[in-house]
Every structure is written in structure tokens, then in C-alpha cells.
Enzyme design. Sequence first.
Site, PDB file in Angstrom:
ATOM      1  N   HIS A 428      39.490  45.763  40.443  1.00  0.00           N
ATOM      2  CA  HIS A 428      39.988  44.485  39.641  1.00  0.00           C
ATOM      3  C   HIS A 428      41.582  44.422  39.569  1.00  0.00           C
ATOM      4  CE1 HIS A 428      40.015  42.094  36.066  1.00  0.00           C
ATOM      5  NE2 HIS A 428      41.052  42.415  36.043  1.00  0.00           N
ATOM      6  N   GLU A 429      42.047  45.595  39.584  1.00  0.00           N
ATOM      7  CA  GLU A 429      43.809  45.842  39.614  1.00  0.00           C
ATOM      8  C   GLU A 429      44.426  45.627  40.822  1.00  0.00           C
ATOM      9  OE1 GLU A 429      45.154  45.354  36.944  1.00  0.00           O
ATOM     10  OE2 GLU A 429      43.533  46.161  35.484  1.00  0.00           O
TER      11      GLU A 429
END
Length: 637
Positions: A428-429
Amino acid sequence: MSFTARSLRLLLALSLLPVGSSNAAAQNSMPATSHHLRRISMEQLLKRSEVPAENRWKLEDMFASQEQWDKEYNEAKALIKKASAFQGKLDSAEELKACFELDDELSQLTERLYVYAHMRQDEDTAAPTYQALTQKAKKLSVEAGEALSFVTPEILSLPVEKLDQFIADPTLSAYTFTLTEMKREKAHVLSKAEEALLAQVGNISQAPQNIFGMLNNADLKFPKIKNEEGKEVELTHGSYIQFLESPDREVRKNAFKAVYETYAKQKNTIAATLSANVNKNVFYSRVRKYPSVLEMSLYGDNIPKEVYTNLIDTIHESLPLMHRYMKLRQKLLGVDELHMYDLFAPLVDEYKLDITFEEAKQITKEGLKPLGDDYLSVLQEGYDNGWIDIYENENKRTGAYSWGAYGTHPYVLLNHNDNLNSMFTLAHEMGHALHSYYSDNALKYRDAQYTIFLAEVASTTNEALLMDYLLNKSTDPKEKMYLLTYYADQFRTTVFRQTMFAEFEKIIHQRAEEGESLTPQDLSAIYYDLNVKYYGADMVVDKDIEMEWARIPHFYNSFYVYKYATGFSAATSFSKQILEEGKPAVDRYLGFLKSGGSDYSINILAKAGVDMSSPEPIREAMSVFESVIEQMEQLTK
């Protein structure tokens, strides 16, 4: 774009942390001794000074020393003094260009100074040196914003014809989009005296949100309830969801009832604060000559009203899928009736497979292979070159985020644990980080920052691709069911639930605009009826849920929650196209990543193949949801 709109780069904090497990082959790829040593180090939390260099991000890439930070700080202070020279003189293309260039230079300096100081503070939140440095950088940013606060009002005071000349002037070609946006804003800017008056009531307008915040966070106290061991424990905002996730149904029920009985005792006060917030919105929309509060709220991102209404209408079409999932949830839980307090209950036993950070990097990279070699090479660059601060240490900020400043590579803060949850967090990041990387490298500073409307698309696309990879690789039915359950609940919470919130906001604002009441009874009836519609006939919609509107802080940041649903839908649509079409879809997607904020969000998505003004992306997302349900149903036969 004014200084205050672009001065500090968006902090993308993560809230949805997926859980599940990895494939056995990847899990067993690390030597046992290395894994054992890693476990010991996690149990003995290190001081920041003890963290090995290979596990820390390289903030020295931003500032090699404190002396360099101080030098740029002084440069910014000197630039602030130059700003006043432009006041009252923004009537020629040359002066305006010079002013914008000063704005950009000052914004970049203050952004970099602030981001560095804040990230240093996040490494060790107890360190007084970086607390002070962060405050110093924040004050500098405020000073810079104040020094340049005249720019937007002065430009907006110019005649439309003059603005059109500036937009067409080659001298200002780098600022065409900025000036176009200002011209669009001009229609809703009032006279100088009226704007001054509205500015004076700004603090008063925050009263509903502030009062709700104090009541909800400071004054509201929940009773104690019994946990799984029969011990009386404190019920708090933080522990509520944990209780709802309990395998013990009585614990879930008692927590649910205790929360909403507490809110019901304050229903008149909370209804008054929410009604006041709605009426404040109606006041501003009418004063600024918008057709409605909804259209005022969408205007900033230039989002057509149809995006909002299409979302609600298309989700209404897809409610049979939600009802089907509720029926399946009832079956998996083995209960005669499915209640509202069963929505977060675990459907399968939790997997606790160990996935080291090295394994997580490799599995994530495998999952993102459909994005092509260029994307993977940038991802590897991030892995290898100090973008990521990996493990928890003493006093380190919790959670995870991607951040950075224009002109340097992005950074990612993690607090990695050896589980699937943390692997999805990495994916995600890094989605956020690569979105920033591509935008920053393709565009000049002013156009590089993407909007909130687009912010979660790249990160969620990464998650969707990783999930597809894991599901295809999984051979363990229990593991697969665990992954599918997580994915289905993402659709339920991020698409259906947020759309229900969005519909509630739309209804209560329309009622206020039509002069109708918003009593506690009105709000509760509207909210209860929406729950019945969204969850279907097979769900027992407990009466207590009618008070849930009273605990949602997002309702004081009006017409915001729909972005969760549209962002998730856009990401699901992107991932589906990438997996089905291959290179043409990847090329469009990389074009999206490189577009930053250089055009209106809706246009950027449309060019990449996701037209959010139509229902199609939401329907594509719903087709993925249907596939997830079908796979779950097959596994339960």
C-alpha cells in the site's frame, strides 16, 4: 495554486491494513537462524540510536547535516521578506510570473524543511531536538503563507478579461492550470468587504465540529463490559472494534448495546451539533452562490455531481450482492439470525504465518509484476536505497505512511511485523511512494501533487494486484477463505458502508435545504432505514444501530467519505484492466501515475481508462466483488 494550498506535501496515513497469509514456498525461503534472531530483536525494542543503518530510511538524502537545514531555513526567511514587493503589482504577466516563481521556490523550501523535521521527530517522538525543529519549521510555513496570502485575492480581483489574457500568455504557460483554476474559483468569491466578514465568522463556523469533538473524545464515557474471560474491562472508542471482532457473540452484543445506549443518552445534544453543521454548510453554499451544499463540496476538485449520484445509484443496483454476502456471512458464522454486532466477527480462524520483511518485499514484487519492468525497477530502487524505515523502535511513531518533498525521493515509514498484515501495508505505502515518484519526475513542482480524490487509488491498486497474486498462488482452502473474507469485507466497509454514509449526508442536507427539520428522531429514522436497505431482509437490523450517525466524525467534514468508495472502485477497475489487458492498460496506468495534479482529477482518471463520471468503474468493482463471493461460496460447499 496559492502557497497555502501547496505548501506542505500530503501525508498519506494508512488506515486499512489487510490481514491474511502467504504462500508456503516464499515463507520458507529464509534460513531458520536468521528468522530466530529477528524474533529476538523484535522482543527487545531498540533505541533509535541502536537501529542498524540498513533498517533506517536515509533522511540525509534530504539534508546531509543540520547545518544544511539551517542554511535553507535562512534562505526561506530571506525569501519571505521579498514577497511584499509584489503586493499591488500583479497586473502584468512578467510580475505575475516572478511572483509565482517566488511562491514555488519558497513553497519547496518550507516543504522540505518541514517534512525533514517532522520525519526526524517521527523516528523518536520523545526527542526534544526534533520536536523543536518541527515547531520551527511549522512557524516558518505559517509566516510564508501569511506573506503570500495577498496573491490569490489580488488575482481574483482582476477582471475576467485580464485573467483570460494571462491564461493565454506564453510567458505564464507553466501556470496555465493554476490560473484556470483561479478563474473557475472567481465565480464564488464575494466582494472584499463580504470576504472579510466571512473570514471573521470562520472560527464560529468550526463550533459544531469542535463541540462534537470535545463531547465525543473527552466527555463521553462508556460503561465497563465483560470480556471473553468474564472480567470487567473498560469499553473505549479504541477497544470497541476489538470487541466487535471477538469470537464470543455475547461480548460483541454487549459492546454494541453499551456504545449505542451511551450515544442515545446524548442524542439531543449530538443532533443539535450535527444539525448546526448542516445549517452552516447551507449558509455558505447560499452566500457563495452554489446550487447546493453537495455541489459546493465537489467544486474544489471540479467533480461533477453525477460522480456522487452515480456512486449511490450504482451501489443501489448492486445491493443484491451485499445481501448475498450477508447470507453467506450468516452461514459461515453458523447463526440462526445475523445481527448488526456480527458484521466484524471473524469468519475463519486467523492465520498467523510468519513473513519476514525480506520475504514481504519479494512477494510484493512478484504480486506487482503485471505493472511491468519499469515499475518494478523503481520499486527495487526504493527497497535498496533508503526509502523505507522498517521496524518499530522505542518512541517511534506508530502506524505507517508515505511522505516526502519534491526534489527528493519519497519515504515510507513502517512498523513492520512478520505477518501478512504488514506485507499489505508495504504494498500500500509503496503504491503511494511510486505515485509521488512518477509524478515528481514527470512534472514541475506546481503540477506534481495529486489531489485527495486520487490519493488512495495507486496504493489500493497495489493491494488489489497483490491479493490477486496470493489468491492464485494459494493451494490451502482455509488460507484462501481467509484471504477472500478479508477482501469481501474491504468491499463491504470501503464501498458499501461509505456509500451509505454518503447517502445519509445527501439526504440530511437536502432536507435542511428544503427547510425541513433534523431532530434526533428524524436523523435516527433516516439512518435506520438506510441500514435496512443496504443490509437486506436476511439481516436483523437491530434498533440500536439507529444511533450510529451520532458517532461518525466524518459527518463534520461533509461530503468527504464518498472518496473512499470512488478511490477503491477506481483502483479495482485499474487492477482488473491491468490483469485482463496487459501492456495497453499498464501504459495508461503509468500515465495516470505521471499526471500528478496537472489536470482535474476526473480528467486524469478518464485519460487512464477509468471514467468516474459513468457507473462503469463501480460496476467493474462490483463484478470483482461478485467473483469473491462466488469463490467463497464454492469453498463452503
